[in-house]
Design a protein around this motif. Structure first.
Motif, PDB file in Angstrom:
ATOM      1  N   SER A  58       0.828  -1.211   0.000  1.00 42.44           N
ATOM      2  CA  SER A  58       0.000   0.000   0.000  1.00 42.44           C
ATOM      3  C   SER A  58       0.864   1.263   0.000  1.00 42.44           C
ATOM      4  N   GLU A  59       1.933   1.235   0.816  1.00 47.18           N
ATOM      5  CA  GLU A  59       2.812   2.405   0.923  1.00 47.18           C
ATOM      6  C   GLU A  59       3.593   2.658  -0.369  1.00 47.18           C
ATOM      7  N   LEU A  60       3.908   1.594  -1.084  1.00 45.94           N
ATOM      8  CA  LEU A  60       4.796   1.705  -2.240  1.00 45.94           C
ATOM      9  C   LEU A  60       4.064   1.657  -3.586  1.00 45.94           C
ATOM     10  N   LYS A  61       2.750   1.601  -3.551  1.00 49.21           N
ATOM     11  CA  LYS A  61       2.001   1.423  -4.798  1.00 49.21           C
ATOM     12  C   LYS A  61       2.216   2.556  -5.795  1.00 49.21           C
ATOM     13  N   ALA A  62       2.490   3.752  -5.294  1.00 52.63           N
ATOM     14  CA  ALA A  62       2.680   4.895  -6.191  1.00 52.63           C
ATOM     15  C   ALA A  62       4.144   5.088  -6.586  1.00 52.63           C
ATOM     16  N   VAL A  63       5.030   4.247  -6.059  1.00 55.07           N
ATOM     17  CA  VAL A  63       6.466   4.392  -6.346  1.00 55.07           C
ATOM     18  C   VAL A  63       6.787   3.740  -7.693  1.00 55.07           C
ATOM     19  N   ASN A  64       7.226   4.546  -8.628  1.00 54.49           N
ATOM     20  CA  ASN A  64       7.557   4.024  -9.962  1.00 54.49           C
ATOM     21  C   ASN A  64       8.882   4.571 -10.489  1.00 54.49           C
ATOM     22  N   SER A  65       9.718   5.078  -9.567  1.00 49.32           N
ATOM     23  CA  SER A  65      11.042   5.564  -9.955  1.00 49.32           C
ATOM     24  C   SER A  65      11.986   5.441  -8.764  1.00 49.32           C
ATOM     25  N   VAL A  66      13.279   5.464  -9.048  1.00 51.23           N
ATOM     26  CA  VAL A  66      14.278   5.381  -7.993  1.00 51.23           C
ATOM     27  C   VAL A  66      14.188   6.597  -7.080  1.00 51.23           C
ATOM     28  N   ALA A  67      13.988   7.783  -7.653  1.00 43.93           N
ATOM     29  CA  ALA A  67      13.892   9.003  -6.841  1.00 43.93           C
ATOM     30  C   ALA A  67      12.706   8.934  -5.885  1.00 43.93           C
ATOM     31  N   ALA A  68      11.573   8.434  -6.372  1.00 48.39           N
ATOM     32  CA  ALA A  68      10.388   8.312  -5.521  1.00 48.39           C
ATOM     33  C   ALA A  68      10.630   7.312  -4.396  1.00 48.39           C
ATOM     34  N   LEU A  69      11.358   6.240  -4.706  1.00 47.41           N
ATOM     35  CA  LEU A  69      11.681   5.247  -3.679  1.00 47.41           C
ATOM     36  C   LEU A  69      12.582   5.858  -2.612  1.00 47.41           C
ATOM     37  N   GLN A  70      13.579   6.641  -3.016  1.00 48.23           N
ATOM     38  CA  GLN A  70      14.486   7.245  -2.045  1.00 48.23           C
ATOM     39  C   GLN A  70      13.761   8.242  -1.147  1.00 48.23           C
ATOM     40  N   GLU A  71      12.763   8.923  -1.690  1.00 43.87           N
ATOM     41  CA  GLU A  71      11.964   9.818  -0.850  1.00 43.87           C
ATOM     42  C   GLU A  71      11.233   9.027   0.235  1.00 43.87           C
ATOM     43  N   ARG A  72      10.738   7.841  -0.127  1.00 44.23           N
ATOM     44  CA  ARG A  72      10.064   6.966   0.839  1.00 44.23           C
ATOM     45  C   ARG A  72      11.064   6.449   1.879  1.00 44.23           C
ATOM     46  N   ILE A  73      12.242   6.083   1.405  1.00 47.96           N
ATOM     47  CA  ILE A  73      13.252   5.503   2.291  1.00 47.96           C
ATOM     48  C   ILE A  73      13.759   6.516   3.308  1.00 47.96           C
ATOM     49  N   GLU A  74      13.722   7.802   2.962  1.00 47.11           N
ATOM     50  CA  GLU A  74      14.252   8.833   3.849  1.00 47.11           C
ATOM     51  C   GLU A  74      13.649   8.727   5.247  1.00 47.11           C
ATOM     52  N   SER A  75      12.357   8.452   5.336  1.00 49.62           N
ATOM     53  CA  SER A  75      11.722   8.378   6.653  1.00 49.62           C
ATOM     54  C   SER A  75      12.282   7.211   7.476  1.00 49.62           C
TER      55      SER A  75
END
Length: 386
Positions: A58-75
């Motif tokens: 659910s948290e990652l469903k909108a992640v479709n790029s490396v940059a978007a993933l790194q923004e999620r990982i920051e937390s």
């Protein structure tokens, strides 16, 4: 097929499928479950894994790029910082050329957190994060390879034994690093030596510097290095979560001549490095090295001096130095109370005594060395340039 496909990080168009693969991997979900619920996972892991998989999906469903993933990982990195450190600081950002890729060459203490802290510092300073070099010895399980390559990691083939294969792998690695910086304009992070500096002695392997030049060996060595904007990085941990394990390894090597890792030891080191207490952490970006050398040996010496000089010393380093029987008695090292406030010293003394007590007596000289060596290197370097 791209010539770098076997080692490169995953591209944006591969992110979604790799995430789906990870969220279906039992080993990966088990580790996440153990991290989030260390006690309950022992008894109810089978129940918690699908719940965690659903939450992550659910948290990652909108992640479709490396940059978007790194923004999620920051937390998650921020959570690790708040739970396992007393804060991270960084300096030397002014030495970076804005909008330009760099070849970050860092001292190496922790498998995962060294590049994670460098990434965090750069992210906070609004600089692009680098692609990260990681040894294939750490990628023995498929999910680990996926997890690292989806987060901008590329593979360094260290497990090869055939000389010809090693040379071919080094040439490919050299070509990839040069291509990344000069063509893709993506920065690179790589450790200054193979393996962590378990004794606290941060020294650059000249073979790594020669590797940078290998794919352009018809060009001048200094000119090639200058084109890569080589930037030494000094990463300082007040306390190393793996210090007692490192002391044990050093003792065994010293007494038997070799050390054979147990199955799962790297995984345990990774977990301890992420979750273990580190005290304060400091990351310093040194000035770009573009002159003052003509070969790898001279360059290694310059990198070492920058990292030694800019390593952040904490009270524990002075406490260890006072106990070290191999200290350079000719160095003028001030008393700890002339450098730090009384309360800071008292706090460090309590933590240092706790670590000494937890370390077997025969291993303690190697624990002491880990913390004393950075101080000796720094004061020797300062004396040399006084």
């Amino acid at each position: 097929m791209d010539q770098f496909d076997s080692i490169r990080p995953y591209n944006d168009n591969e992110v979604a499928s790799v995430l789906q693969r990870l969220l279906a991997d039992v080993d990966f979900l088990s580790i996440i479950t153990q991290y989030r619920f260390p006690v309950a996972s022992r008894y109810f892991g089978w129940l918690l894994r699908p719940i965690i998989a659903g939450k992550l999906r659910s948290e990652l469903k909108a992640v479709n790029s490396v940059a978007a993933l790194q923004e999620r990982i920051e937390s998650y990195v921020e959570r690790s910082i708040s739970q396992a450190t007393d804060g991270i600081s960084f300096s030397g950002i002014e030495h970076l050329q804005d909008g330009q890729p760099h070849l970050y060459l860092a001292n190496h203490r922790d498998i995962v957190m060294d590049p994670a802290f460098v990434n965090y510092a750069l992210f906070q300073a609004q600089h692009s994060t680098p692609r990260i070099a990681i040894g294939d010895n750490l990628l023995q399980r498929p999910f680990v390879s996926d997890l690292m390559r989806i987060n901008k990691s590329f593979i360094v083939h260290r497990s090869l034994t055939n000389r010809r294969e090693k040379l071919t792998a080094f040439q490919l690695l050299s070509a990839y690093i040069n291509h990344s910086i000069l063509q893709d304009r993506e920065s690179i992070w790589i450790a200054q030596a193979e393996g962590r500096a378990k004794d606290g002695d941060d020294r650059t392997e000249s073979a790594i510097l020669k590797m940078f030049h290998l794919s352009r060996k018809d060009e001048d060595f200094a000119a090639v290095i200058a084109s890569l904007r080589l930037t030494p990085v000094a990463i300082s941990y007040e306390y190393d979560p793996c210090d007692i394990a490192k002391a044990r390894e050093l003792y065994i090597r010293a007494t038997t001549g070799e050390y054979n890792k147990e199955i799962g030891e790297d995984d345990a080191s990774i977990a301890q490095g992420i979750t273990g207490y580190k005290g304060r952490v400091h990351v310093h970006f040194c000035p770009v090295l573009s002159s003052g050398f003509t070969d790898a040996k001279q360059l290694a010496n310059l990198v070492d001096q920058q990292i030694w000089r800019d390593y952040r010393l904490f009270p524990v380093h002075y406490l260890a130095w006072a106990l070290w029987d191999q200290q350079d008695a000719g160095l003028e090292v001030p008393d700890i109370h002339d450098v730090f406030e009384q309360q800071e010293v008292l706090t460090a003394q309590r933590e240092w005594q706790r670590r000494l007590a937890a370390c077997p007596a025969e291993h303690r000289p190697y624990l002491i060395m880990q913390y004393a060596m950075p101080l000796q290197n720094q004061y020797r370097c300062n004396a040399l340039h006084a």
